[in-house]
Design a protein around this motif. Structure first.
Motif, PDB file in Angstrom:
ATOM      1  N   LEU A  46       5.706   1.695  -7.882  1.00 21.57           N
ATOM      2  CA  LEU A  46       5.757   1.650  -9.340  1.00 21.57           C
ATOM      3  C   LEU A  46       5.310   0.266  -9.791  1.00 21.57           C
ATOM      4  O   LEU A  46       5.514  -0.719  -9.066  1.00 21.57           O
ATOM      5  CB  LEU A  46       7.164   1.904  -9.872  1.00 21.57           C
ATOM      6  N   PRO A  47       4.745   0.163 -10.993  1.00 23.59           N
ATOM      7  CA  PRO A  47       4.330  -1.167 -11.481  1.00 23.59           C
ATOM      8  C   PRO A  47       5.501  -1.977 -12.016  1.00 23.59           C
ATOM      9  O   PRO A  47       5.409  -2.625 -13.063  1.00 23.59           O
ATOM     10  CB  PRO A  47       3.330  -0.818 -12.590  1.00 23.59           C
ATOM     11  N   GLY A  48       6.619  -1.961 -11.303  1.00 20.78           N
ATOM     12  CA  GLY A  48       7.817  -2.664 -11.729  1.00 20.78           C
ATOM     13  C   GLY A  48       8.588  -1.849 -12.747  1.00 20.78           C
ATOM     14  O   GLY A  48       8.027  -1.123 -13.557  1.00 20.78           O
ATOM     15  N   LEU A  49       9.924  -1.917 -12.679  1.00 19.29           N
ATOM     16  CA  LEU A  49      10.748  -1.296 -13.703  1.00 19.29           C
ATOM     17  C   LEU A  49      10.853  -2.218 -14.909  1.00 19.29           C
ATOM     18  O   LEU A  49      10.624  -3.426 -14.820  1.00 19.29           O
ATOM     19  CB  LEU A  49      12.134  -0.970 -13.156  1.00 19.29           C
ATOM     20  N   VAL A  50      11.213  -1.633 -16.047  1.00 20.60           N
ATOM     21  CA  VAL A  50      11.323  -2.361 -17.315  1.00 20.60           C
ATOM     22  C   VAL A  50      12.656  -2.010 -17.956  1.00 20.60           C
ATOM     23  O   VAL A  50      13.006  -0.824 -18.053  1.00 20.60           O
ATOM     24  CB  VAL A  50      10.183  -1.991 -18.286  1.00 20.60           C
ATOM     25  N   ASP A  51      13.395  -3.020 -18.398  1.00 22.76           N
ATOM     26  CA  ASP A  51      14.546  -2.799 -19.274  1.00 22.76           C
ATOM     27  C   ASP A  51      14.126  -3.277 -20.655  1.00 22.76           C
ATOM     28  O   ASP A  51      13.991  -4.473 -20.902  1.00 22.76           O
ATOM     29  CB  ASP A  51      15.777  -3.563 -18.789  1.00 22.76           C
TER      30      ASP A  51
ATOM     31  N   ARG B  69       0.845  -1.185   0.000  1.00 21.61           N
ATOM     32  CA  ARG B  69       0.000   0.000   0.000  1.00 21.61           C
ATOM     33  C   ARG B  69       0.884   1.239   0.000  1.00 21.61           C
ATOM     34  O   ARG B  69       2.059   1.193   0.367  1.00 21.61           O
ATOM     35  CB  ARG B  69      -0.949   0.011   1.190  1.00 21.61           C
ATOM     36  N   GLY B  70       0.282   2.329  -0.473  1.00 21.78           N
ATOM     37  CA  GLY B  70       1.023   3.578  -0.547  1.00 21.78           C
ATOM     38  C   GLY B  70       0.504   4.422  -1.685  1.00 21.78           C
ATOM     39  O   GLY B  70      -0.708   4.415  -1.974  1.00 21.78           O
ATOM     40  N   PHE B  71       1.408   5.120  -2.355  1.00 22.55           N
ATOM     41  CA  PHE B  71       1.045   6.038  -3.427  1.00 22.55           C
ATOM     42  C   PHE B  71       1.534   5.468  -4.749  1.00 22.55           C
ATOM     43  O   PHE B  71       2.733   5.271  -4.944  1.00 22.55           O
ATOM     44  CB  PHE B  71       1.644   7.418  -3.165  1.00 22.55           C
ATOM     45  N   ALA B  72       0.602   5.204  -5.649  1.00 18.36           N
ATOM     46  CA  ALA B  72       0.915   4.512  -6.893  1.00 18.36           C
ATOM     47  C   ALA B  72       1.206   5.502  -8.008  1.00 18.36           C
ATOM     48  O   ALA B  72       0.417   6.413  -8.268  1.00 18.36           O
ATOM     49  CB  ALA B  72      -0.244   3.605  -7.296  1.00 18.36           C
ATOM     50  N   LEU B  73       2.323   5.326  -8.653  1.00 16.34           N
ATOM     51  CA  LEU B  73       2.655   6.115  -9.831  1.00 16.34           C
ATOM     52  C   LEU B  73       2.082   5.451 -11.077  1.00 16.34           C
ATOM     53  O   LEU B  73       1.942   4.237 -11.123  1.00 16.34           O
ATOM     54  CB  LEU B  73       4.174   6.261  -9.948  1.00 16.34           C
ATOM     55  N   PRO B  74       1.695   6.275 -12.078  1.00 14.19           N
ATOM     56  CA  PRO B  74       2.133   7.660 -12.284  1.00 14.19           C
ATOM     57  C   PRO B  74       1.315   8.745 -11.604  1.00 14.19           C
ATOM     58  O   PRO B  74       1.756   9.894 -11.565  1.00 14.19           O
ATOM     59  CB  PRO B  74       2.010   7.816 -13.800  1.00 14.19           C
ATOM     60  N   ASP B  75       0.148   8.448 -11.066  1.00 18.38           N
ATOM     61  CA  ASP B  75      -0.737   9.509 -10.581  1.00 18.38           C
ATOM     62  C   ASP B  75      -0.495   9.891  -9.130  1.00 18.38           C
ATOM     63  O   ASP B  75      -0.932  10.964  -8.689  1.00 18.38           O
ATOM     64  CB  ASP B  75      -2.202   9.085 -10.745  1.00 18.38           C
ATOM     65  N   GLY B  76       0.170   9.029  -8.371  1.00 15.50           N
ATOM     66  CA  GLY B  76       0.411   9.323  -6.966  1.00 15.50           C
ATOM     67  C   GLY B  76      -0.798   9.139  -6.081  1.00 15.50           C
ATOM     68  O   GLY B  76      -0.833   9.635  -4.949  1.00 15.50           O
ATOM     69  N   GLU B  77      -1.804   8.408  -6.584  1.00 13.29           N
ATOM     70  CA  GLU B  77      -3.016   8.178  -5.795  1.00 13.29           C
ATOM     71  C   GLU B  77      -2.786   7.064  -4.770  1.00 13.29           C
ATOM     72  O   GLU B  77      -2.053   6.097  -5.042  1.00 13.29           O
ATOM     73  CB  GLU B  77      -4.177   7.798  -6.714  1.00 13.29           C
ATOM     74  N   PRO B  78      -3.411   7.157  -3.595  1.00 13.30           N
ATOM     75  CA  PRO B  78      -3.246   6.086  -2.602  1.00 13.30           C
ATOM     76  C   PRO B  78      -3.912   4.796  -3.063  1.00 13.30           C
ATOM     77  O   PRO B  78      -5.011   4.810  -3.641  1.00 13.30           O
ATOM     78  CB  PRO B  78      -3.929   6.654  -1.354  1.00 13.30           C
ATOM     79  N   VAL B  79      -3.234   3.673  -2.840  1.00 11.76           N
ATOM     80  CA  VAL B  79      -3.773   2.362  -3.193  1.00 11.76           C
ATOM     81  C   VAL B  79      -3.482   1.388  -2.065  1.00 11.76           C
ATOM     82  O   VAL B  79      -2.565   1.574  -1.268  1.00 11.76           O
ATOM     83  CB  VAL B  79      -3.167   1.817  -4.510  1.00 11.76           C
TER      84      VAL B  79
END
Length: 349
Positions: free
Chosen positions: A43-48, A7-17
């Motif tokens: 973040l929904p995971g980083l991507v390379d 839980r916390g603030f989800a990017l990109p919008d910074g809304e609490p989840v």
């Protein structure tokens, strides 16, 4: 094992989840007995989006032990998904499904012209056969990768061949990535209407609006290109030096201009050791890309381009969690609190 919860603030919008991993899917429905593994900025995971794991040197065969180690290095850096636009061989069935590794999509071995590319790597069909070979690869794995230019003075793949390859790949439901680092190659790639331009060094900036219009992504592999610039400048004068210094010197401004023009820019490292995605994000920021857009190129934008949604109910259960907003403190990217892939915590501190 109990279900995971973050839980916390989800990017990109910074809304609490407040999310629960129901197997390999996020849900907002509470799961009894779930283990709260991390709180913070999500973040929904980083991507390379441009990495070639599995071989320590160009031309070497695919080594499964090296492949495992490379994939693990990506996870430690917060990477939950990689795209390999070219591999030293066909990967094993477990590629992208390791218990301690990231998801993966790939284009199989590179497709190149005769006399070009690294010896020992890739396939070199006759020009007339390139479209069929690319389509067959894309039908198997979803992507194909064609090297359309290489050294200074080499022939660029003809636009009609590449255009036919694009059509054949799209006809089987696949996508085509193209390696180009020369002006003529970049022009051919954009004209052919491919899906993803890899490197794009020396690309004419006037082509950027056309790329945006056609939905062609750019993976600039900025850190590895600009990281070689000083070494190139100290080399003896030659046509190759002139090409590289000019192209690499302009590559950062070109990348920033691509973002400004609305081109989908993807973060990719194209280097060893693996797990260097944070360095690529920093290189994008140093070039003038905003931290928000630079992180997007290595997270939600890249995931969307590769067909995966972000932090939402029903999305794949991937996430990387930081103590603070990495957009205002890039140093957070070096110390993820937790990396979750497929609903499992693969790395934490």
């Amino acid at each position: 094992m109990p279900a995971l919860r973050i839980r916390g603030f989800a990017l990109p919008d910074g809304e609490p989840v407040d999310l629960y991993a129901d197997g390999d899917r996020w849900t907002t429905d509470p799961v009894a007995g779930a283990d709260l593994v991390a709180e913070g900025w999500l973040l929904p995971g980083l991507v390379d989006a441009h990495t070639h794991p599995g071989a320590e040197e160009p031309g070497q065969p695919l080594d499964h032990d090296v492949l495992r180690a490379d994939l693990r290095a990506h996870v430690v850096a917060g990477v939950a998904l990689i795209r390999a636009p070219g591999l030293a061989g066909d990967p094993p069935d477990w590629f992208g499904y390791l218990d301690d590794g990231p998801r993966a999509v790939h284009a199989g071995p590179w497709i190149a012209q005769h006399g070009q590319f690294f010896d020992g790597w890739g396939r070199r069909p006759a020009l007339a056969d390139v479209p069929a070979v690319a389509a067959a690869q894309a039908a198997r794995t979803g992507w194909a990768k064609v090297v359309i230019d290489w050294s200074v003075g080499d022939d660029v793949m003809p636009v009609d061949v590449l255009r036919e390859a694009v059509a054949r790949v799209h006809a089987v439901g696949g996508r085509l990535a193209v390696h180009s680092q020369h002006p003529d190659g970049g022009a051919v790639a954009v004209e052919a209407g491919l899906d993803s331009l890899e490197h794009g060094m020396c690309l004419d900036p006037q082509l950027l609006p056309r790329m945006a219009e056609r939905g062609i992504a750019l993976t600039p592999t900025l850190s590895v290109i600009t990281g070689s610039l000083e070494r190139a400048r100290s080399a003896p004068d030659s046509p190759r030096k002139q090409w590289y210094v000019a192209g690499a010197g302009a590559h950062g401004p070109l990348t920033a201009a691509a973002v400004e023009a609305g081109v989908t820019v993807l973060a990719g490292t194209d280097s060893r050791p693996h797990g260097g995605i944070v360095g690529e994000i920093r290189a994008l920021v140093a070039a003038g890309v905003s931290p928000h857009e630079a992180i997007a190129a290595a997270s939600w934008t890249a995931r969307s381009f590769l067909g995966l949604p972000g932090l939402a109910p029903g999305a794949p259960a991937d996430a990387v969690v930081y103590d603070a907003d990495p957009r205002t403190d890039l140093g957070q990217l070096d110390k993820p609190r937790a990396v979750i892939v497929r609903g499992k915590r693969l790395h934490h501190r």
